[in-house]
Design an enzyme around this catalytic site. Structure first.
Site, PDB file in Angstrom:
ATOM      1  N   ASP A 144       0.749  -1.371  -0.074  1.00 13.64           N
ATOM      2  CA  ASP A 144       0.020  -0.025   0.173  1.00 13.64           C
ATOM      3  C   ASP A 144       0.897   1.254   0.089  1.00 13.64           C
ATOM      4  O   ASP A 144       2.110   1.151   0.179  1.00 13.64           O
ATOM      5  CB  ASP A 144      -0.670   0.062   1.283  1.00 13.64           C
ATOM      6  CG  ASP A 144      -2.210   0.613   0.912  1.00 13.64           C
ATOM      7  OD1 ASP A 144      -2.582   1.336   0.061  1.00 13.64           O
ATOM      8  OD2 ASP A 144      -2.963   0.405   1.934  1.00 13.64           O
TER       9      ASP A 144
ATOM     10  N   ASN B 180      -0.448   5.168   0.964  1.00 12.95           N
ATOM     11  CA  ASN B 180      -1.342   6.086   1.315  1.00 12.95           C
ATOM     12  C   ASN B 180      -1.334   7.593   1.352  1.00 12.95           C
ATOM     13  O   ASN B 180      -2.054   8.029   1.929  1.00 12.95           O
ATOM     14  CB  ASN B 180      -2.023   5.486   2.509  1.00 12.95           C
ATOM     15  CG  ASN B 180      -2.742   4.290   2.404  1.00 12.95           C
ATOM     16  OD1 ASN B 180      -3.821   4.293   1.448  1.00 12.95           O
ATOM     17  ND2 ASN B 180      -2.474   2.919   3.016  1.00 12.95           N
TER      18      ASN B 180
ATOM     19  N   ASP C 195     -10.574   2.264  -3.475  1.00 14.91           N
ATOM     20  CA  ASP C 195     -11.126   1.999  -2.064  1.00 14.91           C
ATOM     21  C   ASP C 195     -12.490   1.851  -2.121  1.00 14.91           C
ATOM     22  O   ASP C 195     -13.450   1.349  -1.154  1.00 14.91           O
ATOM     23  CB  ASP C 195     -10.692   2.834  -1.151  1.00 14.91           C
ATOM     24  CG  ASP C 195      -9.474   2.460  -0.539  1.00 14.91           C
ATOM     25  OD1 ASP C 195      -8.662   1.492  -0.931  1.00 14.91           O
ATOM     26  OD2 ASP C 195      -8.893   3.215   0.250  1.00 14.91           O
TER      27      ASP C 195
HETATM   28  C1  DGJ Z   1      -5.894   1.747   1.898  1.00 22.85           C
HETATM   29  C2  DGJ Z   1      -6.250   0.620   0.918  1.00 22.85           C
HETATM   30  O1  DGJ Z   1      -6.516   0.891  -0.196  1.00 22.85           O
HETATM   31  C3  DGJ Z   1      -7.262  -0.179   1.964  1.00 22.85           C
HETATM   32  O2  DGJ Z   1      -7.675  -1.281   1.042  1.00 22.85           O
HETATM   33  C4  DGJ Z   1      -6.752  -0.431   3.230  1.00 22.85           C
HETATM   34  O3  DGJ Z   1      -5.717  -1.541   2.860  1.00 22.85           O
HETATM   35  C5  DGJ Z   1      -6.216   0.533   3.946  1.00 22.85           C
HETATM   36  N1  DGJ Z   1      -5.346   1.150   3.156  1.00 22.85           N
HETATM   37  C6  DGJ Z   1      -5.470   0.109   5.215  1.00 22.85           C
HETATM   38  O4  DGJ Z   1      -4.799   1.054   5.853  1.00 22.85           O
END
Ligand code: DGJ
Length: 756
Positions: free
Chosen positions: A497, A499, A567
């Site tokens: 991931d 983010n 997501d």
């Molecule tokens: C973002 C991802 O897209 C989700 O599927 C999940 O893994 C979260 N992060 C977890 O923090």
């Protein structure tokens, strides 16, 4: 497929040479007679590459510049492509250097169109004019073309490699500094693509978090259209793919139309996971040019003497079967040449993922209980998402500390992994290696490891900062902990991931004039870690996730087996996203989970069958809270997972036809995938909110063998009672099938199997 490629080329430095590629082998013909004949007929060299249904040609004009000549449908093997001739100046305002399309335009000599290359020299000179030096075959369908500045020791090698089957051309550039002092490369495209004046429509993909993969279509008008990421990563907001459709509606001044199954389409995709930019330009002479590569915004790559800068690869292809034909070519190419398991990647296992069910609240007993339920419906891989490491209770702490949380997993991960194995599944784990929470042991120990400008605030997103992967010690740390994790635990899969995007992208450990190399070195180190991990742990598969679809491109896909497109797992929203995604990327890599209803994002309630069918159009996963399911839910999921397994190879490896698009407020959505051998077709059909009792229109299928007999079986739903159980491909394609599907959020799926 037999490739027929002929190249005649000559060095402007004097020596001349004729090369032929016939029937798959390059042979040199040094016969003076042949050379002389060619020289007389053609004063300057022309290069031609053929593959699939396309031909690409360029040549050297009388000024020594490399000039595009043709890109489109395959020409006759013996057709002679006329030599390049530069264009005249336009009045007194535009010199021939700017009116003549350049294969790789450097900024200098009065160039006013988008440059591929811009350099500042140590003495302040910023004028670069590239001329042809020589061309060298680098493989059976590949060519390196060397260019050099007219006076400075700057060399550019343009690399061309044409795929025999799809006709997709891989292009990139390598810029080499042989000056005595360093130069600053301020702009470096991978390639420029040129199309002649015509009416064109541009298609491209934009989005945002939880709203990725919107297909945009617009006429290409005068000026520049920029699609880009300045984020240090690929980004949710735009994806490095484009398609240009030639309007063949002959509508004169009417709307410009991009055909789904008809018409000419030129498309491209950049293999880069850092900041990137496409500039789509309609010049004053109405030619259309696409320039793509590193984003020149905040770019400045210091190139010391003797060093070179390699750009990413920019792939380009052509189809005369509309956008549908273009995406089918790309899908095949990704499977055959890009993915780590190419040319024969395994269908993805059906996964269970814990995120939406348990979020950060993972522990041994809870995960084992869900794993039992997942196994009971036919799931093949159990993936534990975020929350298992460091002091991770929510998103405020823990990133960077990749040890198992001993409160949640007092005996480590082994008991859970053993349990998952005993249930007949393999085990996957979530990681976010490039990030750190300020509340972590790693940050307390190494605050200098994050991207930052000293003395300036460090902007946090989701309470986290980005580690500077360009630094060797950070690269080693990340590789080290992942290697240890994979060595000590029986892990089959990593969900990788990422983010947040970059802010304050400083790298203060290197001199000021080298800091901007971060845009390149970070991504190279990411690729190097992925490559090394795969080498050392060849059985481990990896998913590229970035808060959904923020890192999907042909660069990361060389190292990762699948991606997380969004997501947003709402099954109706996903129909449009999957539609957009499929223009650029194969359903093989498109993970799609079935989650809970009503959906957390928009509260929409849908049936489990609808949710399952929406996800079954890609690589299926389950992300629902199975603790809340009843017996009927388990039975439905088990039945549909078994049905999915039976047709999965066709869905993820076949030829995709988007029969009815869910875009633009459509009441319906229908996809069809046909196995390459045409033995099977699988169709998914959905209604959104139908009005006035309208039902799904009659479906005329595509791509079947008209003379073969196909048997109809339903995976979900039914057709009108008078529908034949078996009929010819011609029947299904011409007469069509009436599913009588109406109402809100209803779905049906069926398969057609060739009868032998
Ligand atoms: C973002 C991802 O897209 C989700 O599927 C999940 O893994 C979260 N992060 C977890 O923090």
């Amino acid at each position: 497929m037999k490739i027929h490629l002929k190249m005649r080329f000559f060095s402007i430095l004097g020596a001349s040479l004729l090369l032929n590629f016939l029937g798959g082998r390059l042979t040199e013909a040094h016969t003076p007679a042949a050379t002389a004949a060619a020289t007389a007929a053609q004063a300057t060299p022309v290069f031609r590459l053929d593959g699939g249904n396309s031909t690409y040609a360029f040549g050297v004009n009388e000024r020594g510049e490399l000039q595009p000549l043709y890109w489109g449908g395959r020409l006759g093997a013996h057709d002679n492509i006329p030599a390049a001739h530069s264009f005249p100046e336009a009045a007194s305002f535009d010199s021939p250097y700017t009116t003549t399309p350049q294969e790789y335009a450097s900024w200098g000599a009065g160039l006013f169109t988008e440059p591929a290359l811009k350099i500042t020299f140590a003495d302040g000179n910023r004028d670069v004019v590239l001329k042809f030096v020589r061309a060298t075959p680098s493989g059976p369908q590949s060519l390196d073309v060397l260019l050099k500045d007219i006076s400075r020791e700057i060399y550019v090698t343009l690399r061309y490699s044409m795929d025999a089957e799809s006709g997709i051309l891989a292009r990139s550039a390598s810029i080499e500094n042989k000056e005595k002092q360093a130069v600053l490369v301020e702009q470096a495209a991978a390639a420029q693509w040129t199309l002649p004046p015509a009416r064109y429509a541009l298609s491209y993909l934009t989005g945002r978090w939880a709203g990725e993969w919107t297909l945009n279509q617009e006429p290409i008008a005068g000026g520049e259209r920029v699609i880009e990421s300045r984020r240090g990563t690929t980004g949710h907001q735009a994806n490095p793919w484009f398609a240009i459709s030639r309007d063949d509606s002959h509508a004169g001044g009417g709307p410009i139309v991009a055909g789904e199954e008809h018409g000419e389409v030129w498309f491209g995709a950049l293999a880069w996971s850092g900041s990137w930019r496409f500039t789509i330009e309609k010049t004053q002479l109405d030619a259309v040019r696409v320039t793509g590569g590193f984003n020149p915004f905040d770019f400045g790559y210091k190139l010391p003497p003797g060093e070179h800068l390699d750009t990413p690869i920019f792939y380009g292809g052509y189809s005369d079967h509309g956008l549908g034909g273009a995406s089918r070519l790309l899908h095949r190419f990704e499977i055959a040449h890009i993915l780590p398991q190419a040319p024969d990647p395994k269908p993805r296992p059906v996964i269970y993922n814990s995120w939406e069910a348990t979020e950060f609240r993972v522990d041994e007993a809870g995960q084992e209980a869900i794993a039992e339920k997942a196994a009971s419906i036919g799931v093949n891989r159990f993936v534990m998402d975020d929350g298992w490491f460091g002091q991770r209770k929510d998103d405020h702490a823990g990133l960077g500390d990749w040890y198992v949380n001993s409160e949640k997993f007092p005996h480590g991960l082994k008991p859970l992994i053993d349990k998952v194995h005993s249930l007949g599944m393999d085990f996957g784990l979530w990681v976010e290696p490039e990030m750190v929470n300020p509340n972590s042991d790693l940050y307390r120990k190494h605050p200098e490891w994050v991207l930052n400008f000293p003395g300036r605030p460090r902007s946090e997103s989701r309470n986290q900062l980005v580690l500077n992967l360009a630094r060797p010690e950070v690269r080693d740390y990340i590789f080290g902990f992942l290697d240890k994790l994979l060595t000590e635990n029986d892990i089959a899969f990593l969900k990788w991931d990422y983010n947040r995007n970059w802010s304050e992208p400083g790298w203060d450990q290197v001199p000021a004039d080298e800091q901007k190399r971060v845009y390149v070195e970070f991504i190279r180190n990411l690729y190097a870690i992925l490559a090394e991990l795969r080498k050392k742990h060849p059985k481990v598969e990896i998913e590229s996730c970035s808060g959904g679809g923020g890192r999907v491109d042909l660069g990361i896909l060389r190292y990762t087996d699948e991606v997380w497109p969004s997501d947003n797992t709402d099954p109706f929203d996903r129909l449009a996203m999957q539609d957009g995604f499929s223009y650029a990327y194969t359903p093989q890599i498109m993970m799609a989970w079935v989650t809970d209803s009503p959906h957390w994002l928009n509260f929409r309630a849908t049936s489990l069958a609808y949710r399952m069918l929406s996800s079954m159009q890609g690589s299926l996963g389950i992300g629902a809270n199975l603790n809340k399911w009843n017996a009927e839910d388990f039975a439905t999921a088990k039945r549909l997972i078994a049905a999915y397994h039976a047709v999965q190879p066709t869905i993820v490896r076949g030829d995709l036809y988007r029969l009815i698009s869910p875009r633009g407020g459509s009441e319906f959505s229908v996809t069809e995938t046909v196995a390459r051998d045409k033995n099977q077709a699988v169709v998914f059909a959905f209604t959104q909110a139908t009005q006035e009792g309208r039902g799904l229109p009659l479906l005329q299928l595509e791509g079947l063998d008209p003379d073969a007999e196909y048997k109809l079986s339903f995976i979900e739903g039914q057709a009108r009672p008078d529908t034949p159980v078996s009929a010819s491909g011609a029947w299904w394609m011409r007469h069509g099938i009436d599913l009588d599907l109406r109402g809100d959020f209803r779905a049906a799926a069926f398969q057609l199997d060739r009868q032998h």
